[in-house]
Design a protein around this motif. Structure first.
Motif, mmCIF file in Angstrom:
data_model
loop_
_atom_site.group_PDB
_atom_site.id
_atom_site.type_symbol
_atom_site.label_atom_id
_atom_site.label_comp_id
_atom_site.label_asym_id
_atom_site.label_seq_id
_atom_site.Cartn_x
_atom_site.Cartn_y
_atom_site.Cartn_z
ATOM 1 N N ASP A 55 -71.382 -48.566 -10.719
ATOM 2 C CA ASP A 55 -71.715 -48.948 -9.295
ATOM 3 C C ASP A 55 -71.791 -50.356 -8.792
ATOM 4 O O ASP A 55 -71.200 -50.465 -7.640
ATOM 5 N N LEU A 56 -71.807 -51.122 -9.873
ATOM 6 C CA LEU A 56 -71.503 -52.621 -9.281
ATOM 7 C C LEU A 56 -69.975 -52.703 -9.069
ATOM 8 O O LEU A 56 -69.490 -53.395 -8.053
ATOM 9 N N ASP A 100 -78.286 -55.827 -0.008
ATOM 10 C CA ASP A 100 -79.073 -56.071 -0.904
ATOM 11 C C ASP A 100 -79.780 -54.673 -1.415
ATOM 12 O O ASP A 100 -80.904 -54.653 -1.815
ATOM 13 N N GLU A 101 -79.229 -53.499 -1.040
ATOM 14 C CA GLU A 101 -79.814 -52.205 -0.936
ATOM 15 C C GLU A 101 -80.174 -51.680 -2.438
ATOM 16 O O GLU A 101 -80.782 -50.798 -2.661
ATOM 17 N N SER A 102 -79.358 -52.141 -3.296
ATOM 18 C CA SER A 102 -79.375 -51.536 -4.832
ATOM 19 C C SER A 102 -79.425 -52.702 -5.750
ATOM 20 O O SER A 102 -78.804 -53.610 -5.452
ATOM 21 N N VAL A 130 -76.345 -61.624 -7.774
ATOM 22 C CA VAL A 130 -77.043 -63.202 -7.720
ATOM 23 C C VAL A 130 -78.311 -63.523 -7.800
ATOM 24 O O VAL A 130 -78.332 -64.435 -8.639
ATOM 25 N N ARG A 131 -79.139 -62.922 -7.044
ATOM 26 C CA ARG A 131 -80.372 -63.072 -7.037
ATOM 27 C C ARG A 131 -81.284 -62.836 -8.524
ATOM 28 O O ARG A 131 -82.005 -63.589 -8.961
ATOM 29 N N GLU A 180 -76.996 -70.939 -2.526
ATOM 30 C CA GLU A 180 -75.380 -70.841 -2.191
ATOM 31 C C GLU A 180 -75.490 -69.363 -2.237
ATOM 32 O O GLU A 180 -74.219 -68.929 -2.881
ATOM 33 N N GLU A 181 -76.297 -68.499 -1.996
ATOM 34 C CA GLU A 181 -76.094 -67.180 -2.040
ATOM 35 C C GLU A 181 -74.968 -66.378 -1.592
ATOM 36 O O GLU A 181 -74.367 -65.454 -2.232
ATOM 37 N N ASP A 182 -74.676 -66.539 -0.315
ATOM 38 C CA ASP A 182 -73.622 -66.064 0.345
ATOM 39 C C ASP A 182 -72.248 -66.634 -0.299
ATOM 40 O O ASP A 182 -71.362 -65.575 -0.280
ATOM 41 N N ALA A 183 -72.110 -67.878 -0.527
ATOM 42 C CA ALA A 183 -70.771 -68.473 -1.171
ATOM 43 C C ALA A 183 -70.532 -67.548 -2.417
ATOM 44 O O ALA A 183 -69.430 -67.180 -2.794
#
Length: 342
Positions: free
Chosen positions: A156-157, A168-170, A178-179, A191-194
């Motif tokens: 799935d990833l 962040d649905e799954s 990342v989180r 720097e989550e988006d990066a």
């Protein structure tokens, strides 16, 4: 403070995209799996005068030419690419900083080109016995190295990276990875988006991430193929244990976060750990398939290495120490580099 700049450097192997900043003694920054050279952007900005930082996108990642990964060579496709980069840039010696899989690539580069290495910094570095399916002494749990390689990736990833999923649905969404895996807790994420964008820039497929796989008669019934990233870091093809006796006797700093969930003695990306937790059915038990003690394996090899070793253990820190605590990491790295120059 000036910003890093992007360059494309054509070598005799492939065209490599780099982030660079500074002028002086070279430092090669090597990123890990599901990342890119852009992960080092902040650290490049922190570099003091007298250093030139170079952070390439490895083959299969970011904007580097998408050449396939021959897993039967272990980490050598990447180490040879870096050696070619150093050659075309006329760099006879450099400091090398490697993160996660990039730590393994740094060790391979040091084994293959010891005269080019002035110091090593291993950050959350992978086990010298590859990723998945080994006992504490590095021997495989199964004769065909089942439980490692391209078939152990979360499909799935893989699909969501290929589709460019930014949601962040799954739990398998890159953003959730990342989180949940890169940092110890949501409030420490930076720097989550990066980091998500770097993950999405990686190439997907049998020649890239995760690689191909072969059916096995041993749990979890899949073993490594011969192509792609996860096969290259499988213990079938990746063995850096000779670093203990053959690695260059240069100063090494090993920095690791105590809350690392990816490179750990109970990694949440290791099927031995996941089987023990009941997350993967059919686990045959600790006698047949124990969690891989990745940190302990690396410690044993580094402590046997003849050069000076400093170990930095960061409490409350996860898999990306240089992103979670950029100022503190930069200060620690600067001291190590200055000591190595003396």
């Amino acid at each position: 403070m000036t910003d890093p700049v992007e360059r494309t450097v054509r070598t005799d192997r492939l065209a490599i995209r780099t982030w660079e900043r500074g002028d002086g003694e070279p430092i090669l920054f090597v990123h890990g799996n599901l990342s890119s050279g852009s992960a080092w952007y902040e650290q490049l900005r922190f570099l003091s005068s007298g250093y030139r930082g170079i952070a390439p996108d490895l083959r299969g990642y970011g904007s580097t030419e998408p050449a396939p990964v021959d897993a039967t060579r272990g980490l050598r496709d990447w180490s040879d690419d870096l050696a070619a980069l150093l050659e075309v840039e006329d760099i006879s010696g450099c400091h090398v900083v490697g993160h996660s899989m990039g730590g393994g690539v740094a060790m391979q580069l040091a084994l293959d080109h010891p005269d080019r290495i002035r110091s090593l910094t291993l950050v959350s570095a992978m086990s010298p016995y590859g990723f998945g399916g080994t006992r504490p002494d590095g021997t495989p749990c199964a004769s065909d190295y089942a439980g490692s390689g391209g078939g152990v990736a979360n499909p799935d990833l893989v699909r969501r990276i290929d589709e460019g999923d930014r949601s962040d649905e799954s739990e398998a969404s890159p953003r959730r990875v990342v989180r949940d895996l890169f940092f110890p807790s949501p409030e420490l994420v930076r720097e989550e988006d990066a980091l998500v964008e770097a993950m999405l820039a990686g190439r997907i497929g049998d020649d890239f991430y995760p690689g191909d796989s072969v059916e096995s008669s041993y749990w979890p019934y899949v073993s490594p193929g011969k192509r792609g990233v996860l096969n290259a870091i499988s213990p079938r093809y990746c063995d850096l244990s000779s670093f203990a006796s053959q690695g260059p006797a240069v100063p090494i700093m090993w920095l690791h976060g105590a809350e690392d969930r990816i490179i750990a003695d109970g990694s949440l990306a290791d099927l031995g750990t996941l089987g023990q937790l009941g997350a993967v059915p059919g686990w045959p038990g600790e006698d047949e398939f124990p969690p891989q003690p990745m940190v302990s394996q690396l410690r044993a090899v580094l402590e046997a290495h003849p050069g000076p070793l400093s170990t930095v253990w960061r409490e409350g820190v996860g898999h990306f120490p240089f992103v979670q605590e950029p100022d503190r990491f930069a200060e620690t790295l600067a001291r190590h580099l200055d000591d190595a120059r003396e």
